[in-house]
Design a protein around this motif. Structure first.
Motif, PDB file in Angstrom:
ATOM      1  N   ILE A 105       0.843  -1.202   0.000  1.00  0.00           N
ATOM      2  CA  ILE A 105       0.000   0.000   0.000  1.00  0.00           C
ATOM      3  C   ILE A 105       0.875   1.248   0.000  1.00  0.00           C
ATOM      4  O   ILE A 105       0.630   2.219  -0.723  1.00  0.00           O
ATOM      5  CB  ILE A 105      -0.932   0.001   1.222  1.00  0.00           C
ATOM      6  CG1 ILE A 105      -2.002  -1.101   1.102  1.00  0.00           C
ATOM      7  CG2 ILE A 105      -1.590   1.367   1.409  1.00  0.00           C
ATOM      8  CD1 ILE A 105      -3.018  -0.872  -0.003  1.00  0.00           C
TER       9      ILE A 105
ATOM     10  N   TRP B 188       2.161   2.621  -3.252  1.00  0.00           N
ATOM     11  CA  TRP B 188       1.192   3.430  -3.998  1.00  0.00           C
ATOM     12  C   TRP B 188       1.010   4.811  -3.353  1.00  0.00           C
ATOM     13  O   TRP B 188       0.887   5.823  -4.051  1.00  0.00           O
ATOM     14  CB  TRP B 188      -0.163   2.724  -4.047  1.00  0.00           C
ATOM     15  CG  TRP B 188      -0.266   1.616  -5.042  1.00  0.00           C
ATOM     16  CD1 TRP B 188      -0.164   0.276  -4.792  1.00  0.00           C
ATOM     17  CD2 TRP B 188      -0.489   1.750  -6.442  1.00  0.00           C
ATOM     18  NE1 TRP B 188      -0.313  -0.437  -5.957  1.00  0.00           N
ATOM     19  CE2 TRP B 188      -0.523   0.438  -6.985  1.00  0.00           C
ATOM     20  CE3 TRP B 188      -0.675   2.839  -7.297  1.00  0.00           C
ATOM     21  CZ2 TRP B 188      -0.717   0.196  -8.345  1.00  0.00           C
ATOM     22  CZ3 TRP B 188      -0.874   2.604  -8.656  1.00  0.00           C
ATOM     23  CH2 TRP B 188      -0.895   1.292  -9.164  1.00  0.00           C
ATOM     24  N   ALA B 189       0.992   4.853  -2.043  1.00  0.00           N
ATOM     25  CA  ALA B 189       0.627   6.087  -1.343  1.00  0.00           C
ATOM     26  C   ALA B 189       1.752   7.120  -1.301  1.00  0.00           C
ATOM     27  O   ALA B 189       1.485   8.330  -1.266  1.00  0.00           O
ATOM     28  CB  ALA B 189       0.193   5.755   0.086  1.00  0.00           C
TER      29      ALA B 189
ATOM     30  N   ALA C 221      -3.519   9.462   2.111  1.00  0.00           N
ATOM     31  CA  ALA C 221      -3.236   8.690   0.900  1.00  0.00           C
ATOM     32  C   ALA C 221      -3.197   7.194   1.214  1.00  0.00           C
ATOM     33  O   ALA C 221      -3.707   6.375   0.444  1.00  0.00           O
ATOM     34  CB  ALA C 221      -1.909   9.137   0.293  1.00  0.00           C
TER      35      ALA C 221
ATOM     36  N   GLU D 185      -6.719   5.999   1.548  1.00  0.00           N
ATOM     37  CA  GLU D 185      -7.396   5.913   0.250  1.00  0.00           C
ATOM     38  C   GLU D 185      -7.004   4.644  -0.503  1.00  0.00           C
ATOM     39  O   GLU D 185      -7.864   3.944  -1.066  1.00  0.00           O
ATOM     40  CB  GLU D 185      -7.069   7.151  -0.582  1.00  0.00           C
ATOM     41  CG  GLU D 185      -7.713   8.430  -0.054  1.00  0.00           C
ATOM     42  CD  GLU D 185      -7.237   9.669  -0.783  1.00  0.00           C
ATOM     43  OE1 GLU D 185      -6.285   9.563  -1.600  1.00  0.00           O
ATOM     44  OE2 GLU D 185      -7.816  10.752  -0.541  1.00  0.00           O
ATOM     45  N   TYR D 186      -5.715   4.325  -0.510  1.00  0.00           N
ATOM     46  CA  TYR D 186      -5.281   3.123  -1.229  1.00  0.00           C
ATOM     47  C   TYR D 186      -5.651   1.853  -0.471  1.00  0.00           C
ATOM     48  O   TYR D 186      -5.913   0.813  -1.087  1.00  0.00           O
ATOM     49  CB  TYR D 186      -3.783   3.176  -1.507  1.00  0.00           C
ATOM     50  CG  TYR D 186      -3.454   4.070  -2.684  1.00  0.00           C
ATOM     51  CD1 TYR D 186      -3.705   3.648  -3.994  1.00  0.00           C
ATOM     52  CD2 TYR D 186      -2.899   5.332  -2.492  1.00  0.00           C
ATOM     53  CE1 TYR D 186      -3.423   4.470  -5.074  1.00  0.00           C
ATOM     54  CE2 TYR D 186      -2.613   6.161  -3.576  1.00  0.00           C
ATOM     55  CZ  TYR D 186      -2.878   5.724  -4.860  1.00  0.00           C
ATOM     56  OH  TYR D 186      -2.594   6.548  -5.937  1.00  0.00           O
ATOM     57  N   THR D 187      -5.703   1.938   0.845  1.00  0.00           N
ATOM     58  CA  THR D 187      -6.160   0.790   1.624  1.00  0.00           C
ATOM     59  C   THR D 187      -7.604   0.459   1.279  1.00  0.00           C
ATOM     60  O   THR D 187      -7.975  -0.719   1.140  1.00  0.00           O
ATOM     61  CB  THR D 187      -6.024   1.077   3.131  1.00  0.00           C
ATOM     62  OG1 THR D 187      -4.648   1.320   3.444  1.00  0.00           O
ATOM     63  CG2 THR D 187      -6.524  -0.097   3.959  1.00  0.00           C
TER      64      THR D 187
ATOM     65  N   ARG E  47      -9.086   1.307  -1.574  1.00  0.00           N
ATOM     66  CA  ARG E  47      -9.138   0.907  -2.977  1.00  0.00           C
ATOM     67  C   ARG E  47      -8.781  -0.566  -3.142  1.00  0.00           C
ATOM     68  O   ARG E  47      -9.368  -1.286  -3.956  1.00  0.00           O
ATOM     69  CB  ARG E  47      -8.180   1.757  -3.806  1.00  0.00           C
ATOM     70  CG  ARG E  47      -8.171   1.400  -5.288  1.00  0.00           C
ATOM     71  CD  ARG E  47      -7.223   2.280  -6.080  1.00  0.00           C
ATOM     72  NE  ARG E  47      -7.556   3.696  -5.989  1.00  0.00           N
ATOM     73  CZ  ARG E  47      -6.909   4.654  -6.656  1.00  0.00           C
ATOM     74  NH1 ARG E  47      -5.883   4.338  -7.444  1.00  0.00           N
ATOM     75  NH2 ARG E  47      -7.267   5.904  -6.522  1.00  0.00           N
ATOM     76  N   TYR E  48      -7.803  -1.022  -2.359  1.00  0.00           N
ATOM     77  CA  TYR E  48      -7.354  -2.411  -2.455  1.00  0.00           C
ATOM     78  C   TYR E  48      -7.712  -3.178  -1.187  1.00  0.00           C
ATOM     79  O   TYR E  48      -6.910  -3.943  -0.653  1.00  0.00           O
ATOM     80  CB  TYR E  48      -5.851  -2.448  -2.707  1.00  0.00           C
ATOM     81  CG  TYR E  48      -5.440  -1.798  -4.010  1.00  0.00           C
ATOM     82  CD1 TYR E  48      -5.880  -2.305  -5.225  1.00  0.00           C
ATOM     83  CD2 TYR E  48      -4.634  -0.658  -4.024  1.00  0.00           C
ATOM     84  CE1 TYR E  48      -5.514  -1.711  -6.427  1.00  0.00           C
ATOM     85  CE2 TYR E  48      -4.257  -0.058  -5.212  1.00  0.00           C
ATOM     86  CZ  TYR E  48      -4.707  -0.582  -6.408  1.00  0.00           C
ATOM     87  OH  TYR E  48      -4.348   0.018  -7.601  1.00  0.00           O
TER      88      TYR E  48
ATOM     89  N   ILE F 115      -2.927  -6.654  -4.516  1.00  0.00           N
ATOM     90  CA  ILE F 115      -2.516  -5.262  -4.715  1.00  0.00           C
ATOM     91  C   ILE F 115      -1.504  -5.266  -5.849  1.00  0.00           C
ATOM     92  O   ILE F 115      -0.398  -5.797  -5.697  1.00  0.00           O
ATOM     93  CB  ILE F 115      -1.877  -4.671  -3.446  1.00  0.00           C
ATOM     94  CG1 ILE F 115      -2.833  -4.785  -2.264  1.00  0.00           C
ATOM     95  CG2 ILE F 115      -1.467  -3.225  -3.681  1.00  0.00           C
ATOM     96  CD1 ILE F 115      -2.202  -4.411  -0.936  1.00  0.00           C
TER      97      ILE F 115
ATOM     98  N   PRO G 168       2.832  -1.060  -8.511  1.00  0.00           N
ATOM     99  CA  PRO G 168       2.740   0.226  -9.224  1.00  0.00           C
ATOM    100  C   PRO G 168       3.677   0.237 -10.432  1.00  0.00           C
ATOM    101  O   PRO G 168       4.782  -0.316 -10.381  1.00  0.00           O
ATOM    102  CB  PRO G 168       3.194   1.248  -8.174  1.00  0.00           C
ATOM    103  CG  PRO G 168       2.984   0.575  -6.859  1.00  0.00           C
ATOM    104  CD  PRO G 168       3.242  -0.885  -7.112  1.00  0.00           C
TER     105      PRO G 168
END
Length: 205
Positions: A125, A128-129, A145, A148-150, A152-153, A158, A161
């Motif tokens: 994560i 990405w963040a 951030a 948000e990615y946590t 999203r996935y 995961i 990137p």
């Protein structure tokens, strides 16, 4: 350091560097308090100014020494611009040092995918963040951030990137240094030769 320890640490008879490095790394794994694979990574920026930071070695073999990073970070951009780098391992508990320098190549997608999948979920994560090396307005912005990615996935895999992968330093030289009394240290440098083997040279301390 005792005479017995000095004799055990002798490395001058080794014919190639990778077996010796493996032995020294194994010794460091027994004696270093943490991160025996930590290594100083040196690059050069667009102004020709040297830049150095600590990274973690994640693999090595006769092809070279591998570490992973965000390619949009300072070190990522600097390496991609020159495709050259250097490393320095220092194991204080063993009074040993190894220096590696040479051209760099990007690891294969398969290698990067395999290593990325082995990382803890939180680290994936984080890849990405984090806009690594770029200005961060506040700690809250980073935590937002991550959240948000946590989300999203939250379920399933995961993906790696596109800006996150690995580099391999293909050594043009590998120097082994071992502390000796009165600063009369042992220094041996290995350099690849045209026949596919290694030339070995002892250096003055």
């Amino acid at each position: 350091m005792s005479d017995a320890e000095l004799k055990k640490g002798d490395f001058t008879e080794h014919a190639e560097p990778f077996r010796l490095f493996a032995e020294w790394l194994a010794d460091a794994e027994k004696s270093e308090p943490n991160d025996p694979n930590a290594v100083a990574l040196a690059t050069v920026d667009s102004d020709g100014l040297p830049d150095v930071r600590m990274v973690l070695l994640k693999g090595f073999d006769e092809a070279g020494f591998v570490f992973y990073t965000n390619f949009e970070s300072a070190k990522g951009r600097e390496i991609l611009a020159s495709m050259k780098a250097a490393m320095c391992f220092h194991w204080k508990s063993l009074r040993r040092q190894v220096r590696v320098r040479g051209p760099v190549e990007v690891v294969s997608d398969a290698e990067a995918d395999t290593y990325y999948a082995s990382r803890p979920r939180g680290s994936r994560i984080g890849a990405w963040a984090s806009k690594q090396s770029r200005p961060l307005e506040s700690r809250f912005a980073l935590e937002k951030a991550v959240a948000e990615y946590t989300a999203r996935y939250a379920v399933g895999d995961i993906p790696r990137p596109p800006h996150w992968s690995g580099f391999r330093i293909k050594p043009q030289s590998i120097e082994f240094w071992h502390d000796r009394p009165f600063r009369l240290h042992d220094r041996i440098v290995f350099s690849p030769n045209a026949s596919g083997g290694w030339d070995k040279t002892r250096l003055y301390p």
